[in-house]
Design a protein around this motif. Structure first.
Motif, PDB file in Angstrom:
ATOM      1  N   ARG A  80       6.815   2.092 -22.306  1.00 17.70           N
ATOM      2  CA  ARG A  80       6.169   3.403 -22.426  1.00 17.70           C
ATOM      3  C   ARG A  80       6.929   4.393 -23.292  1.00 17.70           C
ATOM      4  N   SER A 128      -2.474  14.890 -19.239  1.00 21.93           N
ATOM      5  CA  SER A 128      -2.586  13.888 -20.294  1.00 21.93           C
ATOM      6  C   SER A 128      -3.687  14.294 -21.268  1.00 21.93           C
ATOM      7  N   LYS A 174       0.643  11.315 -22.762  1.00 23.29           N
ATOM      8  CA  LYS A 174      -0.109  10.123 -22.346  1.00 23.29           C
ATOM      9  C   LYS A 174      -0.309  10.091 -20.841  1.00 23.29           C
ATOM     10  N   GLU A 175       0.679  10.620 -20.129  1.00 24.00           N
ATOM     11  CA  GLU A 175       0.614  10.557 -18.666  1.00 24.00           C
ATOM     12  C   GLU A 175       1.558  11.598 -18.088  1.00 24.00           C
ATOM     13  N   SER A 222       4.938  10.462 -23.397  1.00 24.23           N
ATOM     14  CA  SER A 222       4.249  10.869 -24.627  1.00 24.23           C
ATOM     15  C   SER A 222       4.416   9.764 -25.654  1.00 24.23           C
ATOM     16  N   ASN A 223       4.163  10.095 -26.899  1.00 20.83           N
ATOM     17  CA  ASN A 223       4.331   9.083 -27.948  1.00 20.83           C
ATOM     18  C   ASN A 223       5.769   8.959 -28.440  1.00 20.83           C
TER      19      ASN A 223
END
Ligand code: GDP
Length: 598
Positions: free
Chosen positions: A206, A221, A237-238, A262-263
């Motif tokens: 992740r 998110s 993302k979460e 996140s990314n």
């Protein structure tokens, strides 16, 4: 649940005063973890942390507590690393709280870290709940602890809660105090979203997981977040909370503590202390206290077996992902081959990383002597930083060299005073002032060069005081000192791995010690080999390697040719691992042995 019913707090304590045991007891009481899972202590997870009894990574946990006032509260317990190397991490964890439970071991009383942590907490304007812990111990001295609380920490004794994490005494009282004494979350009505990053973790699947305390606004998110220190934008993302395992939630609101995925793929991009805001309505002001963490101690790390180089490189890469405070770059040494220059927050941080390379990544490594970061002022005013002695410029171009100092608080029994003063002097320190802690203990506040405490200061403090002394320190300023580069020469050739920056007054003693050690460990040679310590070409100490005629076949009697051949082959093989110094070849493991004996 509204922010009104949320409390963010931490437990601060000197190492071994029972923080982990009490934390687990609080989790158990709020049914966060079943007693079965609790067989092992829950908050400290890395093996090394357990062995050394310290916490390195902070693991927060969210608990639900129905208080006696009939309301249900959300309690976020932050864990704080307990060692000075990680003082910035401690200060960020504290910044994520409104209150702190200050633990004092009833049998030990107030210790150096208790005072240091209490000062940090007061500095962050946290409400302090004093707890005298381990009252089940027969050696508990409540009277003394309460008096120390008032005298040393200026906290009223009547505020203290008497407890035992082990025996389960005072647990409910502590939870009630957290609810009623710790204020609800601050700064919730700031107009934009702001969350403090107080730690991060790298997950292979992740990416970076940021641990955050949300002060205002809501993060969920799909939101585009913005990191205020570097302007980096990334999609969330979460989001989730720790129970203590990670549990996904819809959103994190003001007052909440949890995590963000996140990314972002590199921990160095989400730094501890940074503020996360939302890209569409960004905050204009960061949360207070952000600072760039810089490594203070450097050393070279080399694989003992040169074929482990790639493995070591991979290990460092992986460790780095989880620890933005650790840095490395490649370097090479004539004596040790190819390796890496590594930077750490402090000595313990250095030891931990080295242990993890050995244990978790199974690479046998050798480290060169640690060095601090020196500031060198050159003629003309240019200032450069030097973390490797071999990079020190020509003395003829230098106006002065400055070294980092620390301000140390050393707690000792009265009768150790004389020996500790001598130790401080030997280490080029000065005592700023002394405070009486009680009838048997004093606290010395000293200024010492960081370089001098790198090797054996803490061990000697412990041995002089039979384990009763303790120390805590913060970094001080840079000070000018009479420092010189000392080189070790083998038949006139410098051995880079042994170059060091030392105080001029100590050069001779240190030089002699190193020469002796090398002369002892380097195997006897066919001709005379001189080992010298030198400052700027001037020899200050010397020793000789033993001379010997090398006849490996002498041991074989009779005509056992095959055995002789085998021995000669073996010797040839050994030669491959020799390092050449002029006419002298020295097995590289001799250097490793010398470095290991320190
Ligand atoms: P930490 O280093 O502050 O996290 O301390 P730990 O929770 O690991 O405890 C250190 C040691 O003290 C362990 O051996 C515990 O079993 C012991 N200990 C912790 N709390 C208590 C207590 O309330 N009473 C007694 N007698 N021992 C305790």
């Amino acid at each position: 649940m509204s922010a009104e019913n949320t409390r963010n707090f931490c437990i601060i304590a000197h190492v071994d005063h029972g923080k982990t045991t009490l934390s687990d007891r609080l989790l158990e009481h709020t049914n966060q973890v079943s007693a079965r899972v609790l067989t092992d202590q829950h908050l400290d997870s890395m093996d090394l942390e357990k062995e050394r009894g310290i916490t390195i990574k902070s693991h927060p946990v969210t608990m639900t507590y129905p208080a006696k006032d009939g309301k249900v509260y959300k309690l976020n317990l932050m864990d704080t690393p307990g060692h000075v190397d990680f003082s910035y991490e401690v200060s960020r964890s504290l910044a994520a709280c409104e209150g702190a439970v200050l633990l004092i071991d009833a049998a030990q009383g107030v210790e150096a870290q208790t005072v240091a942590n209490a000062h940090l907490a007061v500095g962050q304007r946290l409400k302090i709940i004093p707890v005298i812990n381990k009252i089940d111990l027969p050696s508990a001295n409540l009277e003394l602890c309460l008096k120390q609380l008032e005298d040393i920490l200026t906290i009223p004794a009547e505020e203290a809660i008497l407890a035992s994490g082990k025996a389960g005494i005072g647990i409910e009282e502590i939870l009630e105090a957290v609810v009623h004494r710790v204020p609800p979350p601050r700064w919730t009505d700031y107009p934009q979203a702001r969350a403090l990053v107080f730690d991060s973790l790298y997950d292979a699947y992740r990416g970076v997981i940021a641990y955050v305390r949300v002060f205002s606004g809501t993060l969920k998110s799909g939101d585009m977040m913005l990191l205020m220190s570097n302007g980096l934008r990334s999609e969330i993302k979460e989001v989730g909370i720790f129970t203590p395992k990670m549990e996904k939630v819809d959103a994190l609101g003001a007052g909440d503590t949890g995590y963000i995925v996140s990314n972002v793929k590199d921990t160095s991009e989400i730094k501890t202390g940074d503020t996360i805001t939302l890209s569409r309505h960004p905050a204009t002001q960061m949360l207070p206290g952000y600072k760039e963490v810089r490594p203070m101690v450097f050393c070279g790390l080399y694989p003992v077996d040169t074929s482990d180089y790639e493995k070591l490189k991979a290990a460092l890469g992986r460790l780095r992902l989880n620890d933005a405070a650790f840095v490395y770059s490649s370097e090479s040494s004539v004596a040790l081959g190819f390796g890496f220059r590594c930077g750490f927050l402090g000595l313990l941080h250095m030891e931990i990383i080295q242990e993890r390379i050995r244990r978790e990544h199974d690479v046998d490594i050798i480290s060169t002597y640690p060095s601090v970061v020196y500031r060198v002022v050159k003629h003309g005013g240019e200032v450069i930083e030097v973390d490797n002695p071999i990079n020190l410029p020509d003395p003829g171009t230098i106006t002065e060299i400055q070294e980092p100092t620390i301000k140390a608080a050393i707690h000792i029994p009265n009768d150790a005073m004389g020996d500790i003063l001598a130790l401080v002097m030997e280490k080029r320190g000065v005592v700023d002032h002394t405070d009486t802690l009680d009838a048997t203990r004093v606290m010395l506040t000293c200024i010492l060069p960081l370089n001098e405490i790198l090797v054996d200061f803490n061990d000697r403090l412990k041995s002089i005081t039979h384990g009763y002394g303790s120390m805590d320190y913060e970094l001080g300023e840079y000070r000018t000192a009479d420092l010189v580069k000392m080189e070790i020469l083998i038949n006139g050739d410098p051995v880079d791995a042994f170059a060091s920056i030392v105080h001029r007054d100590k050069a001779e003693g240190k030089g002699r010690e190193l020469c002796e050690k090398l002369a002892e460990i380097i195997p006897p040679q066919m001709f005379k080999v001189a080992i010298q310590a030198a400052i700027g070409g001037k020899v200050i100490a010397r020793d000789n390697v033993k001379e010997m005629r090398k006849d490996v076949t002498a041991k074989c009697y009779g005509g056992d040719i095959s055995r002789k051949r085998k021995l000669l082959d073996k010797q040839k093989e050994g030669k491959k691992k020799m390092k050449q110094f002029g006419r002298v070849s020295i097995p590289s493991d001799a250097f490793i042995k010398v470095l290991k004996t320190n």
